[in-house]
Design a protein around this motif. Structure first.
Motif, PDB file in Angstrom:
ATOM      1  N   ILE A 237       0.827  -1.203   0.000  1.00 16.45           N
ATOM      2  CA  ILE A 237       0.000   0.000   0.000  1.00 16.45           C
ATOM      3  C   ILE A 237       0.866   1.259   0.000  1.00 16.45           C
ATOM      4  N   VAL A 238       1.917   1.281   0.817  1.00 21.46           N
ATOM      5  CA  VAL A 238       2.802   2.451   0.863  1.00 21.46           C
ATOM      6  C   VAL A 238       3.460   2.681  -0.493  1.00 21.46           C
ATOM      7  N   VAL A 239       3.976   1.626  -1.099  1.00 20.27           N
ATOM      8  CA  VAL A 239       4.593   1.766  -2.423  1.00 20.27           C
ATOM      9  C   VAL A 239       3.545   2.191  -3.444  1.00 20.27           C
ATOM     10  N   GLY A 240       2.337   1.623  -3.332  1.00 22.36           N
ATOM     11  CA  GLY A 240       1.261   1.984  -4.246  1.00 22.36           C
ATOM     12  C   GLY A 240       0.813   3.434  -4.121  1.00 22.36           C
ATOM     13  N   LEU A 241       0.956   4.011  -2.931  1.00 22.47           N
ATOM     14  CA  LEU A 241       0.618   5.423  -2.745  1.00 22.47           C
ATOM     15  C   LEU A 241       1.745   6.350  -3.189  1.00 22.47           C
ATOM     16  N   LEU A 242       2.972   6.009  -2.843  1.00 24.28           N
ATOM     17  CA  LEU A 242       4.092   6.912  -3.118  1.00 24.28           C
ATOM     18  C   LEU A 242       4.543   6.887  -4.576  1.00 24.28           C
ATOM     19  N   THR A 243       4.424   5.744  -5.247  1.00 21.25           N
ATOM     20  CA  THR A 243       4.922   5.637  -6.619  1.00 21.25           C
ATOM     21  C   THR A 243       4.225   6.590  -7.583  1.00 21.25           C
ATOM     22  N   PRO A 244       2.893   6.646  -7.622  1.00 22.45           N
ATOM     23  CA  PRO A 244       2.282   7.603  -8.558  1.00 22.45           C
ATOM     24  C   PRO A 244       2.567   9.061  -8.203  1.00 22.45           C
ATOM     25  N   LEU A 245       2.650   9.355  -6.914  1.00 22.92           N
ATOM     26  CA  LEU A 245       2.960  10.725  -6.509  1.00 22.92           C
ATOM     27  C   LEU A 245       4.385  11.111  -6.923  1.00 22.92           C
ATOM     28  N   ALA A 246       5.342  10.232  -6.655  1.00 20.67           N
ATOM     29  CA  ALA A 246       6.730  10.500  -7.038  1.00 20.67           C
ATOM     30  C   ALA A 246       6.864  10.564  -8.563  1.00 20.67           C
ATOM     31  N   THR A 247       6.136   9.703  -9.258  1.00 23.27           N
ATOM     32  CA  THR A 247       6.163   9.731 -10.722  1.00 23.27           C
ATOM     33  C   THR A 247       5.607  11.048 -11.244  1.00 23.27           C
ATOM     34  N   GLY A 248       4.561  11.551 -10.597  1.00 25.64           N
ATOM     35  CA  GLY A 248       4.020  12.849 -10.985  1.00 25.64           C
ATOM     36  C   GLY A 248       5.035  13.969 -10.812  1.00 25.64           C
ATOM     37  N   PHE A 249       5.747  13.953  -9.684  1.00 26.19           N
ATOM     38  CA  PHE A 249       6.795  14.960  -9.477  1.00 26.19           C
ATOM     39  C   PHE A 249       7.906  14.818 -10.513  1.00 26.19           C
ATOM     40  N   LEU A 250       8.262  13.589 -10.856  1.00 30.65           N
ATOM     41  CA  LEU A 250       9.300  13.356 -11.857  1.00 30.65           C
ATOM     42  C   LEU A 250       8.861  13.867 -13.218  1.00 30.65           C
ATOM     43  N   ILE A 251       7.614  13.625 -13.584  1.00 35.47           N
ATOM     44  CA  ILE A 251       7.104  14.094 -14.877  1.00 35.47           C
ATOM     45  C   ILE A 251       7.094  15.623 -14.918  1.00 35.47           C
ATOM     46  N   VAL A 252       6.655  16.250 -13.833  1.00 35.37           N
ATOM     47  CA  VAL A 252       6.680  17.724 -13.772  1.00 35.37           C
ATOM     48  C   VAL A 252       8.109  18.219 -13.922  1.00 35.37           C
ATOM     49  N   MET A 253       9.041  17.562 -13.229  1.00 28.80           N
ATOM     50  CA  MET A 253      10.436  17.974 -13.277  1.00 28.80           C
ATOM     51  C   MET A 253      10.986  17.868 -14.704  1.00 28.80           C
ATOM     52  N   ILE A 254      10.646  16.799 -15.388  1.00 33.13           N
ATOM     53  CA  ILE A 254      11.181  16.584 -16.736  1.00 33.13           C
ATOM     54  C   ILE A 254      10.571  17.558 -17.739  1.00 33.13           C
ATOM     55  N   PHE A 255       9.260  17.706 -17.715  1.00 31.78           N
ATOM     56  CA  PHE A 255       8.586  18.506 -18.739  1.00 31.78           C
ATOM     57  C   PHE A 255       8.561  20.001 -18.450  1.00 31.78           C
ATOM     58  N   ALA A 256       8.787  20.391 -17.217  1.00 29.96           N
ATOM     59  CA  ALA A 256       8.762  21.821 -16.896  1.00 29.96           C
ATOM     60  C   ALA A 256      10.002  22.534 -17.402  1.00 29.96           C
ATOM     61  N   GLY A 257      11.085  21.808 -17.559  1.00 30.07           N
ATOM     62  CA  GLY A 257      12.312  22.427 -18.037  1.00 30.07           C
ATOM     63  C   GLY A 257      12.938  23.317 -16.972  1.00 30.07           C
TER      64      GLY A 257
END
Length: 132
Positions: free
Chosen positions: A66-86
């Motif tokens: 459950i912890v991994v299932g909660l943190l993974t999409p949130l961390a992935t969202g931050f990673l996507i923002v980091m990559i695409f925001a430039g």
């Protein structure tokens, strides 16, 4: 977060997240200024701690999934923002690192406390930390 643990625990968490994100950020991207990454880390820690509290009667394996299932999409969202925001003035990488460090540090505590639960009728160890 202090309601779920203690002031001392949150202080240790803030220091550890701040040091970890700053040291890693300097090695990878360069220095960042501010405590916003620590705020993201404490937020991730609060998610992990509250999940551990909510699932105190479940197995350790269930809690981990459950912890991994909660943190993974949130961390992935931050990673996507980091990559695409430039390149911008907001230190997305610092927020991402703070979130990862906060979640990981708190997960170590929650998983360890969950493992040390006993069947002596006193309840799980995680519930004993509340109210300090």
């Amino acid at each position: 977060m202090t309601w779920l643990t203690s002031n001392r625990h949150v202080l240790w968490l803030v220091v550890a997240i701040g040091f970890g994100k700053t040291a890693t950020g300097i090695l990878i991207q360069g220095p960042t200024v501010g405590m916003s990454g620590v705020v993201f880390g404490v937020g991730a820690a609060a998610v992990v701690r509250s999940t551990g509290y909510a699932l105190q009667d479940s197995s350790l394996e269930t809690l981990q999934v459950i912890v991994v299932g909660l943190l993974t999409p949130l961390a992935t969202g931050f990673l996507i923002v980091m990559i695409f925001a430039g390149q911008r003035w907001i230190a997305d990488f610092s927020h991402f690192l703070g979130f990862l460090f906060g979640g990981a540090i708190e997960a170590m505590y929650v998983f360890d406390e969950h493992e040390t639960d006993t069947d002596d009728g006193e309840g799980p160890a995680i519930s004993k930390t509340i109210g300090r």
